[in-house]
Design a protein around this motif. Structure first.
Motif, PDB file in Angstrom:
ATOM      1  N   TYR A  90       0.241  -2.512   9.285  1.00  0.00           N
ATOM      2  CA  TYR A  90       0.855  -1.769   8.194  1.00  0.00           C
ATOM      3  C   TYR A  90       2.298  -1.490   8.606  1.00  0.00           C
ATOM      4  O   TYR A  90       2.542  -0.737   9.548  1.00  0.00           O
ATOM      5  CB  TYR A  90       0.079  -0.472   7.926  1.00  0.00           C
ATOM      6  CG  TYR A  90      -1.298  -0.778   7.399  1.00  0.00           C
ATOM      7  CD1 TYR A  90      -1.526  -0.865   6.039  1.00  0.00           C
ATOM      8  CD2 TYR A  90      -2.350  -1.054   8.267  1.00  0.00           C
ATOM      9  CE1 TYR A  90      -2.780  -1.195   5.546  1.00  0.00           C
ATOM     10  CE2 TYR A  90      -3.601  -1.384   7.791  1.00  0.00           C
ATOM     11  CZ  TYR A  90      -3.810  -1.456   6.423  1.00  0.00           C
ATOM     12  OH  TYR A  90      -5.051  -1.800   5.942  1.00  0.00           O
ATOM     13  N   TYR A 109       0.571  -5.728   5.806  1.00  0.00           N
ATOM     14  CA  TYR A 109       0.800  -4.938   4.599  1.00  0.00           C
ATOM     15  C   TYR A 109       2.138  -4.222   4.674  1.00  0.00           C
ATOM     16  O   TYR A 109       2.584  -3.814   5.741  1.00  0.00           O
ATOM     17  CB  TYR A 109      -0.308  -3.889   4.436  1.00  0.00           C
ATOM     18  CG  TYR A 109      -1.675  -4.494   4.272  1.00  0.00           C
ATOM     19  CD1 TYR A 109      -2.169  -4.818   3.018  1.00  0.00           C
ATOM     20  CD2 TYR A 109      -2.469  -4.746   5.385  1.00  0.00           C
ATOM     21  CE1 TYR A 109      -3.428  -5.383   2.873  1.00  0.00           C
ATOM     22  CE2 TYR A 109      -3.736  -5.302   5.251  1.00  0.00           C
ATOM     23  CZ  TYR A 109      -4.207  -5.620   3.991  1.00  0.00           C
ATOM     24  OH  TYR A 109      -5.443  -6.174   3.857  1.00  0.00           O
ATOM     25  N   ALA A 134      -5.351   6.128   5.180  1.00  0.00           N
ATOM     26  CA  ALA A 134      -6.794   5.949   5.033  1.00  0.00           C
ATOM     27  C   ALA A 134      -7.272   4.713   5.795  1.00  0.00           C
ATOM     28  O   ALA A 134      -8.313   4.744   6.457  1.00  0.00           O
ATOM     29  CB  ALA A 134      -7.172   5.844   3.555  1.00  0.00           C
ATOM     30  N   ALA A 135      -6.514   3.630   5.726  1.00  0.00           N
ATOM     31  CA  ALA A 135      -6.878   2.407   6.455  1.00  0.00           C
ATOM     32  C   ALA A 135      -6.848   2.644   7.955  1.00  0.00           C
ATOM     33  O   ALA A 135      -7.730   2.170   8.686  1.00  0.00           O
ATOM     34  CB  ALA A 135      -5.935   1.267   6.068  1.00  0.00           C
ATOM     35  N   THR A 195      -0.430   6.985   1.686  1.00  0.00           N
ATOM     36  CA  THR A 195      -1.774   7.562   1.718  1.00  0.00           C
ATOM     37  C   THR A 195      -2.826   6.479   1.936  1.00  0.00           C
ATOM     38  O   THR A 195      -3.792   6.679   2.692  1.00  0.00           O
ATOM     39  CB  THR A 195      -2.054   8.341   0.418  1.00  0.00           C
ATOM     40  OG1 THR A 195      -1.028   9.338   0.263  1.00  0.00           O
ATOM     41  CG2 THR A 195      -3.401   9.022   0.439  1.00  0.00           C
ATOM     42  N   GLU A 196      -2.654   5.326   1.307  1.00  0.00           N
ATOM     43  CA  GLU A 196      -3.579   4.211   1.515  1.00  0.00           C
ATOM     44  C   GLU A 196      -3.488   3.677   2.945  1.00  0.00           C
ATOM     45  O   GLU A 196      -4.513   3.327   3.556  1.00  0.00           O
ATOM     46  CB  GLU A 196      -3.301   3.098   0.510  1.00  0.00           C
ATOM     47  CG  GLU A 196      -3.668   3.464  -0.911  1.00  0.00           C
ATOM     48  CD  GLU A 196      -3.137   2.494  -1.948  1.00  0.00           C
ATOM     49  OE1 GLU A 196      -3.766   2.394  -3.017  1.00  0.00           O
ATOM     50  OE2 GLU A 196      -2.095   1.839  -1.706  1.00  0.00           O
ATOM     51  N   VAL A 234       0.856  -1.181   0.000  1.00  0.00           N
ATOM     52  CA  VAL A 234       0.000   0.000   0.000  1.00  0.00           C
ATOM     53  C   VAL A 234       0.895   1.235   0.000  1.00  0.00           C
ATOM     54  O   VAL A 234       2.047   1.181   0.441  1.00  0.00           O
ATOM     55  CB  VAL A 234      -0.955   0.043   1.221  1.00  0.00           C
ATOM     56  CG1 VAL A 234      -1.911  -1.140   1.202  1.00  0.00           C
ATOM     57  CG2 VAL A 234      -0.189   0.108   2.528  1.00  0.00           C
ATOM     58  N   THR A 235       0.378   2.331  -0.496  1.00  0.00           N
ATOM     59  CA  THR A 235       1.093   3.594  -0.422  1.00  0.00           C
ATOM     60  C   THR A 235       0.916   4.178   0.976  1.00  0.00           C
ATOM     61  O   THR A 235       0.011   3.761   1.722  1.00  0.00           O
ATOM     62  CB  THR A 235       0.549   4.600  -1.450  1.00  0.00           C
ATOM     63  OG1 THR A 235      -0.792   4.948  -1.071  1.00  0.00           O
ATOM     64  CG2 THR A 235       0.603   4.048  -2.870  1.00  0.00           C
TER      65      THR A 235
END
Length: 137
Positions: free
Chosen positions: A81, A106, A14-15, A10-11, A7-8
């Motif tokens: 993450y 992730y 958001a998560a 930014t992603e 994931v970036t």
């Protein structure tokens, strides 16, 4: 793929905003946390979980990495993450966590600082370049 995916930054943000159980795990070294900075999750009412993937200063892999995740109280069903400087150590951490039973692991692929530009500065991508909250010192 031996982890949930890339994931970036930014992603990942958001998560973290959408799922209060999601955890941002910074796998950089103590030196990087102290001198480079950390993502700032205070607006989400949380803190970054800090678990070194490689030890400072010798760079040895932290053989207690999985134990330290568990000791921090991270449940096996929580989305994780993983973040490092550029997405390399965090990928290895995501693979290790997946192998240990954290299925939603992730890799934040651009990392905190991202890759080098033509001048060998880290200004192309990453958490900081994306304008996401961070603190230093």
């Amino acid at each position: 793929m031996t982890y949930a995916g890339d994931v970036t930054p930014t992603e990942a943000w958001a998560a973290l905003e959408q799922d209060p159980r999601a955890v941002l795990v910074d796998v950089r070294t103590h030196a990087e946390w102290s001198y480079v900075g950390l993502p700032d999750l205070r607006s989400l009412g949380r803190a970054v979980l800090r678990v070194e993937w490689q030890r400072y200063p010798d760079g040895a892999i932290n053989d207690r990495f999985v134990d330290e995740l568990a000791a921090a109280g991270v449940e096996r069903d929580q989305p994780l993450y993983f973040l490092c400087r550029s997405g390399v150590r965090s990928l290895a951490a995501a693979e290790a966590a997946t192998a240990a039973g954290w299925a939603e692991s992730y890799n934040v692929s651009e990392g905190f600082e991202g890759p080098h530009d033509a001048q060998h500065h880290r200004s192309l991508a990453g958490w900081k370049v994306a304008g996401l909250p961070w603190v230093q010192g």
